[in-house]
Design an enzyme around this catalytic site. Structure first.
Site, short mmCIF file in Angstrom:
data_model
loop_
_atom_site.label_atom_id
_atom_site.label_comp_id
_atom_site.label_asym_id
_atom_site.label_seq_id
_atom_site.Cartn_x
_atom_site.Cartn_y
_atom_site.Cartn_z
N HIS A 131 0.81 -1.46 -0.01
CA HIS A 131 0.13 -0.52 -0.21
C HIS A 131 0.52 0.76 0.39
CE1 HIS A 131 -3.22 -2.39 0.54
NE2 HIS A 131 -4.24 -2.18 1.05
N GLY A 182 -1.33 -2.71 -5.89
CA GLY A 182 -1.89 -3.08 -5.65
C GLY A 182 -3.19 -2.87 -5.20
N HIS A 257 -11.40 -7.20 -4.36
CA HIS A 257 -11.91 -6.39 -3.51
C HIS A 257 -12.88 -5.09 -4.07
CE1 HIS A 257 -10.94 -3.18 -0.54
NE2 HIS A 257 -10.50 -3.93 -0.07
N GLU A 309 -13.48 -9.31 1.62
CA GLU A 309 -14.48 -7.32 0.59
C GLU A 309 -15.07 -7.05 -0.25
OE1 GLU A 309 -12.08 -5.21 3.96
OE2 GLU A 309 -10.56 -5.52 3.08
N CYS A 408 -10.42 2.93 7.35
CA CYS A 408 -10.20 3.82 5.69
C CYS A 408 -11.80 4.50 5.68
CB CYS A 408 -10.23 2.26 4.96
SG CYS A 408 -11.29 0.90 5.03
#
Lengths: 645, 645
Positions: A131, A182, A257, A309, A408
């Site tokens: 990330h 990613g 995702h 997710e 988040c």
């Protein structure tokens, strides 16, 4: 004349009363401070000093790798808020944080609070999971917003240097690594940076990331091999998880995702708009149709499964265990707005509106201080959408939380609300599109001069919207008013006289030479609608949802008692909508007659044989409230889909 | 006169035609050989030589610790089969395996294929997880059955030594550890060993295990501390998982792993019967009521959750993701039979019948060679009850498998079928209870002499049951015929003349001096029943299931096309049952009129607003098949609960 369609910016749209004014006030007064406290308490602010102050648990360390994105989203929310509601104290707080961020930047431009302190050698060694680019994207968005809102460019300079470092490190040239994020997000941020700075290299880098994604040899394989790992070791099992299973032009369905998917798709739409790449427009439309025709909850929620997710398969819409992450609905709104600019049609804005008013807004409590990560469409005590229950039973209900280990969603909903002004209008040449109706004043340049659009409305509670045009001289432009998909009847008048105008791709387009004081009145009929699911959504078969205007409604135990699975709406039931001043600051509620089947006497039998006539279900007056308001009163059951008797 | 109620044994009941004769033939010809091949191929047979031949994966090693139970269940199935259908080749194979088992016994009596070879120091150090006692239980059951079937006591001697070793090692005395099985099963096995051998110490040990369970200080804490672990480290998080969260007399609801629960409860019922412990009877009744009134699927399936392979909370009955392990339904049948002997009432046998004909039998394919572990009540492509999908989508349907990494279910259903004779009758003094109707001949001693009960019936396809009594001299005894809970109308005749007899706790009791050739005819009316769920089962609200006799039915795509969620049964629908010779060896099917809602034209819309009259759903002739037969034809959807329109 503006060449490309673009939204009016937050700075151009003043919101002083009505629905979003109230939500923004709560955001300023409660949510932004609450998130700041959490950033501080969890060590995220201190982390910018590059001194490790919090121990990092071995098994959950990766979350610490994207702490920086939380700072980014908070700063972005603050920027939008400052743009519309200047606040010296808040700006000082932000400036101080920006100084800390700047202080953390490495000599080569690299910026991250985790790797330089804890794993310097591991920098850029796992783009798939770690990330660094995702953090960069959120910080870039903040930097652009902060520059636009305050004129201060310190953060922008820092992030431009970081972007340049990324641009130098990754790419197709010799000595560069052919990597890409990613977790997509940097793509759309780079386009923002390009639009703000005019530096083409940022657009080119976004374009490169999008086109390199999923190409063979696969970069995630290459970097895994360098770490001594194999593709099979990937914890998510498949690159579909991160939309890197194939080159993007070969994608035919939304996968993996959900937040990653929509951030990526938003970036693709941005790049397609800027480059005019027709194939990317085709890919975008294909993915849009798949997602909205097969994989979207009626709330605009996305991603039924906790495990990834994200997406599972077409028409799979479990209700109680729906993941439907708040961030995914927000990301869908981002993508929808960009699709409109790429392909101006109200169908995108219909979805944007659905996602904002329902799936996104439900993520925030009425008091602005607690949050949902997952947004189920039905809720029962003991059932938690995060995971199938463990066998450890409590009587707890699923409720909003002040924070999450991976937080988040809180700053994401905060920045959406603070920046809602940007979703109200778009401009394309001499045409001004009105998308979401909201009491507001928009200031723009059109047809060579300054124009103000004064909008008066109680939307979404009422469908009457009045515009007054303000301009010093007459201006020749088109006003395109969105006719929402939920609206079957409407009337339109110009200076008090009914007018009949063309509907162009979902918009009522009034073109004329406008004079100061011209008035346009749009009246959208807003009855209670029964929403029926596609018959392949097995989890909603034989059920209906109620919607009024853009708001999807739900039954809560607080109003209707429990056992909501036994409530059925008769085919002939009539509904009434009324404004309830006492409901959480005021909201329209829906009432009507429903039937409720109850237990057969006091029999404890789990199953019984039906012999003879059944007891007639009892009739009762139900009350439905907007879905986004659920779980703000006493805990209890909730249902969006109700049985149709 | 027999003091305590007991089932007629497998040896006493000869089944030569009809439903169970067919299932037993498949078991002998296909299932027993198939399981043997798997035991061989997976190294389970070779393991008895105590030479490690298969590598053990680090992360799944615990499964290797209960390999021995698979041998035990296979030998038990073989024993029942030999009792009714002698087979020299099969017996030789079993004898050879028994020699190998005997060869693995340690000098002190300890018997296990894992620990002596791979972790000798770890013996008896983790009763909570490592299943040494569970293995012992299954081997003891096999030893008793093999002795009863063949008269050969070699395995019995081995297991008696092992039981003595356990009895010496664990208990309340100084020098003993106060342990008990983490996975119950040994308790009921010890009672079997006691009944077979007359050795009271085995009963005492079972009684000790039951009463020590969950006592403070907690044994699982003590042994964890000795391993350097803490209670919080327990992977299952709570001792409710293994029913050790409290002393058994304080339990008020069925908890945790469903198979462990029912094996334990069966052992408690056994001990209560043998000891006359009235408090254990109360506990048993309380747990029974909780389980059958709150936590049982209509199929007799138990345990909705994969996470703990067990119970969640009252009325929680997800359908597609139902775990409902085959072993759990089998264990429920074991417990139910024992509850009857403790408290002779048909309500236990009603549940036993439901569990056997539906939840258990569905675990085996029609051809006898593939197995279900989980038994969902609805099935759709891409949905697997083992786990919430991972986001990796395939079009696969959930299907039976030839084997499992943890293969507890295959030999369990095999031994149930081989031993089904034991579930047909019970005897209590001079009363003979007939529970499950089946064409058969039972031989027993009653009222001082030999009696044979010849039963002729096509149950469960038809409700006509004819008994002929065979005895050399008249015998004075009671024949108690079960009136199933699903039967609302019946007729009874004695030697051709209608008789009216008392119903005593669910049985029609005919007491008289019986002469050779006396005939009793029971005719159970067997219409198609609509089964309605308790209104608190939210997943079945507004739905019904069809049942005829003891068989629960389902819709399959093979007969009805897909999109079964859109099928609704009208209130006035009439049903007909007929025998379909072509359906998997012949089975009764149910037909009737149903409605099917289809998509609205060709619109791809995921949601639509209902405006104006809806299309009338199309009527079609549906066909339902017995649930236990599902997934034996082409893959497709399946549903037990159907919408009631």
């Amino acid at each position: 004349m503006i060449e490309k369609p673009a939204p009016l910016s937050v700075n151009q749209v003043s919101i002083r009363r009505g629905f979003w004014a109230e939500r923004q006030a709560v955001n300023r007064q409660r949510t932004i401070p609450a998130i700041y406290r959490q950033l501080e308490e969890t060590g995220r602010l201190k982390a910018w000093s590059l001194q490790r102050t919090h121990p990092i648990p071995k098994d959950r360390g990766t979350v610490y790798m994207f702490w920086d994105s939380d700072t980014g989203k908070w700063l972005e929310s603050v920027a939008y808020s400052l743009a519309t509601h200047p606040d010296d104290a808040l700006q000082s707080l932000a400036d101080e944080l920006i100084d800390a961020v700047a202080g953390a930047q490495q000599a080569d431009g690299y910026l991250n609070t985790y790797f330089p302190v804890l794993a310097a050698d591991a920098k850029w060694t796992n783009l798939r999971d770690w990330h660094e680019m995702y953090n960069a994207g959120h910080l870039i968005e903040a930097a652009v917003a902060y520059s636009q809102a305050t004129g201060k460019d310190k953060l922008l300079a820092v992030l431009s240097r970081f972007a340049d470092h990324i641009d130098a490190t990754f790419g197709p040239d010799d000595g560069q690594a052919r990597g890409y994020p990613g977790h997509p997000e940097l793509e759309l941020a780079l386009v923002k940076l390009y639009r703000h700075s005019g530096e083409r290299r940022y657009l080119d880098l976004a374009n490169y990331f999008i086109n390199e994604r999923g190409q063979a040899p696969h970069y995630f394989d290459i970097e895994a091999a360098e770490r001594g790992e194999k593709r099979e070791d990937f914890w998510a099992q498949t690159y579909r998880y991160c939309q890197a299973h194939a080159p993007i032009r070969e994608h035919t369905e939304a996968t993996g995702h959900a937040v990653r998917a929509c951030y990526l798709y938003a970036g693709i739409a941005d790049v397609a708009l800027e480059t005019g790449d027709a194939e990317l427009l085709d890919v975008s439309r294909r993915l849009w149709d798949d997602l909205t025709q097969h994989q979207m909850y009626v709330t605009g929620g996305l991603g039924p499964a906790h495990s990834n997710e994200g997406f599972t398969f077409a028409y799979d819409m479990p209700t109680e265990t729906a993941y439907a992450e708040t961030c995914a609905s927000i990301a869908l709104a981002f993508w929808a707005q960009r699709m409109f600019h790429l392909d101006p049609d109200s169908r995108y804005i219909d979805v944007m509106e659905r996602a904002i008013y329902n799936g996104s807004l439900a993520g925030l409590s009425h008091d602005g201080e607690t949050f949902f990560y997952a947004n189920p469409l039905a809720s029962y005590p003991r059932v938690n959408p995060y995971s199938r229950w463990s066998g450890i039973t409590t009587d707890e209900h699923y409720r909003r939380q002040p924070w999450f280990f991976c937080p988040c969603c809180p700053p994401n909903i905060s920045r959406l609300i603070a920046g809602i002004g940007e979703y109200l209008y778009s401009q394309m040449g001499d045409r001004v599109y009105a998308h979401l109706y909201q009491d507001s004043t928009a200031s723009l340049k059109v047809a060579g001069g300054a124009v103000q659009l004064e909008q008066r409305t109680d939307y979404p509670w009422r469908g009457d919207i009045d515009f007054t045009i303000r301009c010093e001289q007459p201006r020749d432009f088109e006003l395109a008013l969105r006719l929402p998909d939920w609206c079957a009847e409407y009337s339109l008048s110009l200076n008090g006289a009914a007018v009949d105008v063309d509907k162009q791709r979902g918009y009522l387009v009034l073109g004329r030479s406008w004079s100061d004081g011209d008035r346009v009145s749009l009246c959208l009929s807003m009855p209670v609608e029964r929403v029926l699911p596609h018959p392949d959504i097995r989890q909603a078969a034989g059920q209906l949802a109620l919607q009024r205007g853009p708001l999807v409604y739900c039954l809560e135990e607080a109003d209707n008692g429990g056992r909501l699975a036994n409530v059925a709406i008769p085919p002939a039931a009539e509904f009434s909508a009324s404004f309830d001043d006492d409901l959480l600051g005021g909201a329209s509620v829906i009432q009507g007659k429903a039937l409720r089947s109850e237990a057969n006497g006091d029999s404890p039998a789990l199953y019984r044989y039906q012999r003879g006539a059944e007891q007639t279900p009892a009739e009762f007056e139900f009350k439905a409230v907007p879905y986004y308001l659920w779980a703000n009163r006493e805990p209890g059951e909730m249902r969006v889909w109700m049985r149709s008797s």
